[in-house]
Design a protein around this motif. Sequence first.
Motif, short mmCIF file in Angstrom:
data_model
loop_
_atom_site.label_atom_id
_atom_site.label_comp_id
_atom_site.label_asym_id
_atom_site.label_seq_id
_atom_site.Cartn_x
_atom_site.Cartn_y
_atom_site.Cartn_z
N LEU A 111 0.83 -1.20 0.00
CA LEU A 111 0.00 0.00 0.00
C LEU A 111 0.86 1.26 0.00
CD1 LEU A 111 -2.45 -1.04 2.87
CD2 LEU A 111 -2.81 -1.32 0.41
N GLU A 115 -3.03 5.07 1.00
CA GLU A 115 -3.88 3.89 1.10
C GLU A 115 -3.86 3.31 2.51
OE1 GLU A 115 -3.53 2.27 -3.50
OE2 GLU A 115 -2.02 1.68 -2.04
N LYS A 140 4.83 1.99 -2.99
CA LYS A 140 4.08 1.17 -2.04
C LYS A 140 5.04 0.39 -1.16
CE LYS A 140 0.13 0.99 -5.02
NZ LYS A 140 -1.24 0.84 -4.61
#
Length: 151
Positions: A111, A115, A140
């Motif tokens: 993520l 997020e 991420k």
Amino acid sequence: MSSSDKSKAKLPQWDALMLESLKAYGWSKEELLRRIHAGELPQDESEFQFDYKLLTATAASDPAVFEEAVFNGYQIKYSTLRGISSWILLALGEEPELSLEPGQESVSAQLSVEERDRLASTVSYGWVIHGEHQGPAGEKSAYRIEPLHRL
């Protein structure tokens, strides 16, 4: 650790999943809300087989809370391991890894910081998100979501 924001609208997990699946159609928040209230929703052909009439009923039963959830976000009332995994897939478009080994139950996903923060503000109380962002801001990183307390 997940945050428990008292001011956020609270939704049942299944309603949150249905709402996230409808957001994928790209409708504005106003159009999404209008369609839900009017019952003008598509037939779900996904693996979830959502019955959107249930979401229309939820929206009708407490319109103010539902509108708040659509426009300003929500917190899930009670999150489950599989529900978190499904939410990550539907809301964030990431394929999470589910670990169901007794005593080690968790969901892992790659993520972004944004997020991760959205997930943290959405899951119910009782969940911890482990992992730190690595690398440039847009990249991420690996996170693991697990119960705060194990039985």
